[in-house]
Design an enzyme around this catalytic site. Sequence first.
Site, PDB file in Angstrom:
ATOM      1  N   TYR A 168       0.849  -1.205   0.000  1.00 27.83           N
ATOM      2  CA  TYR A 168       0.000   0.000   0.000  1.00 27.83           C
ATOM      3  C   TYR A 168       0.883   1.253   0.000  1.00 27.83           C
ATOM      4  O   TYR A 168       0.647   2.187  -0.761  1.00 27.83           O
ATOM      5  CB  TYR A 168      -0.912  -0.034   1.231  1.00 27.83           C
ATOM      6  CG  TYR A 168      -2.053   0.972   1.191  1.00 27.83           C
ATOM      7  CD1 TYR A 168      -3.134   0.787   0.331  1.00 27.83           C
ATOM      8  CD2 TYR A 168      -2.054   2.094   2.007  1.00 27.83           C
ATOM      9  CE1 TYR A 168      -4.189   1.696   0.294  1.00 27.83           C
ATOM     10  CE2 TYR A 168      -3.097   3.008   1.981  1.00 27.83           C
ATOM     11  CZ  TYR A 168      -4.164   2.802   1.131  1.00 27.83           C
ATOM     12  OH  TYR A 168      -5.202   3.706   1.096  1.00 27.83           O
ATOM     13  N   LYS A 172       0.836   3.995  -2.956  1.00 24.94           N
ATOM     14  CA  LYS A 172       0.327   5.353  -2.707  1.00 24.94           C
ATOM     15  C   LYS A 172       1.417   6.406  -2.873  1.00 24.94           C
ATOM     16  O   LYS A 172       1.123   7.540  -3.239  1.00 24.94           O
ATOM     17  CB  LYS A 172      -0.312   5.426  -1.314  1.00 24.94           C
ATOM     18  CG  LYS A 172      -1.676   4.732  -1.240  1.00 24.94           C
ATOM     19  CD  LYS A 172      -2.695   5.394  -2.171  1.00 24.94           C
ATOM     20  CE  LYS A 172      -4.090   4.818  -2.005  1.00 24.94           C
ATOM     21  NZ  LYS A 172      -5.059   5.366  -2.976  1.00 24.94           N
TER      22      LYS A 172
END
Length: 419
Positions: A168, A172
Amino acid sequence: MCHKGSGIGRACAIGLARDGAAGILIADMNLAAAEQVVAEAKAVAAAAPGVRIEAIRIDITQQPSVDEVTSYMVREFKRIDYCVNCAGIGVETPREIGDADVDEFNRFIRVHVQGTFLLTRAVSAAMKLQEAVKPVGPTSAGRGSSRGSIVILGSGSSFVATPSMVQYTTAKHAVIGLAKNAALDNAPHGVRVNCVCPSWAETPMIQRARDGGVDIDSYVNGMVPLGRIATAEEVADVSFPAPGLRKTVRHVTGHNAEGKGIFLSSDHGDHHRIIGNEQSVANILYSTKETPIDMANDVDVKYAAENEPGLHIHNGSVFRMIDFAPNVLSPMHRAVSLDYGIVLDGEFRLILDSGEERIMQQGDISINRASAHQWHNITGNGTLPGRMAWILLDCIPLTYNGETLKEELNELQPYYEGR
Ligand SMILES: NC(=O)c1ccc[n+]([C@@H]2O[C@H](COP(=O)([O-])OP(=O)(O)OC[C@H]3O[C@@H](n4cnc5c(N)ncnc54)[C@H](O)[C@@H]3O)[C@@H](O)[C@H]2O)c1
């Protein structure tokens, strides 16, 4: 056009419907979820005749799917003014880097990075071709017109790492780079690109992570100053009209039975209102009915919560914060009070009615002694929002040449009268 049918996307779609969007296309891999949001958005837009709200299936990792949905929107709705890219996946199986799953890593890159790339690419191409007819701020000609605006969901993970979430965090971080490049490339075409980076918001993604054994609640309670997770609606509201300014956290203290200091509340202030032709947000952080202040039994706390003041309070005090959209120039106005002003974020011009003016930078202070004045937000040469706070104390009426100075609100009158 709003990509996805739950959580933050759902809140954005409902917010857009409520704010009077003429057409909304809710695109999600989960068509049933998107259809559910269509029903909810239609219910809040019920008052607007002719509003068109539809659901469509999309897989943002597949170029043909993205191109097809983008073409459908242009063909059927005639243009795309806004695109909110909030499709995404969350970590359900946290693992340290040494044990990280390669397929899982690639899946996050595909959905968040490739998906955001494909969507931003297709929508940018469509927006570039449409007429620049939409003024950015209908009452602020200096902001020019726009062909469209793309909002991409980054995350707090675009800036920092969280243990056992390498897939993640990596994805991101890449998303924010993508957004920066897209913004740079699209600016000459009058297409704006912004990246909203929330910390944690209560959505199905978070629930799935909890179900998978991620102890999000302890993490949030330890990391977030408010000590709680945000709502999806708070993320949807964040962008208007002064995007990028952090929500201020206000802590109010009181006393326990032994007279020791305790925190009574931690929140964002009591009264928020959009003012000044929808170009500013006023936030009343506190106000008192009188000075000196009667704090017995916390009566002042109740007063502040229940009363939204006018420009200032006779015999009392007001602590006001205002977020200004880029390049906003306030009307000339006067409060018959002693005003302590502080620039919290950005750069402002303080202009007096004699024509004298000063530039104020972040941390600079004005002591305004009932002079008529205007504020001009010149942050980033008029391209960025700015924030100021004032404490207004009542003063004894002031007389010049036999005339008593009076409060002057001019175009601000409608926002303060009757309060
Ligand atoms: N919830 C949070 O705390 C939080 C915090 C920061 C950032 N974000 C980001 O905000 C965005 C929205 O998150 P949310 O919490 O609303 O999640 P959510 O799980 O509620 O919604 C995600 C939606 O994306 C859809 N989706 C997933 N893969 C897709 C694909 N390939 N094509 C099309 N649709 C797809 C899902 O069907 C789902 O409806 C995500 O990018 C997320 O990373 C969320």
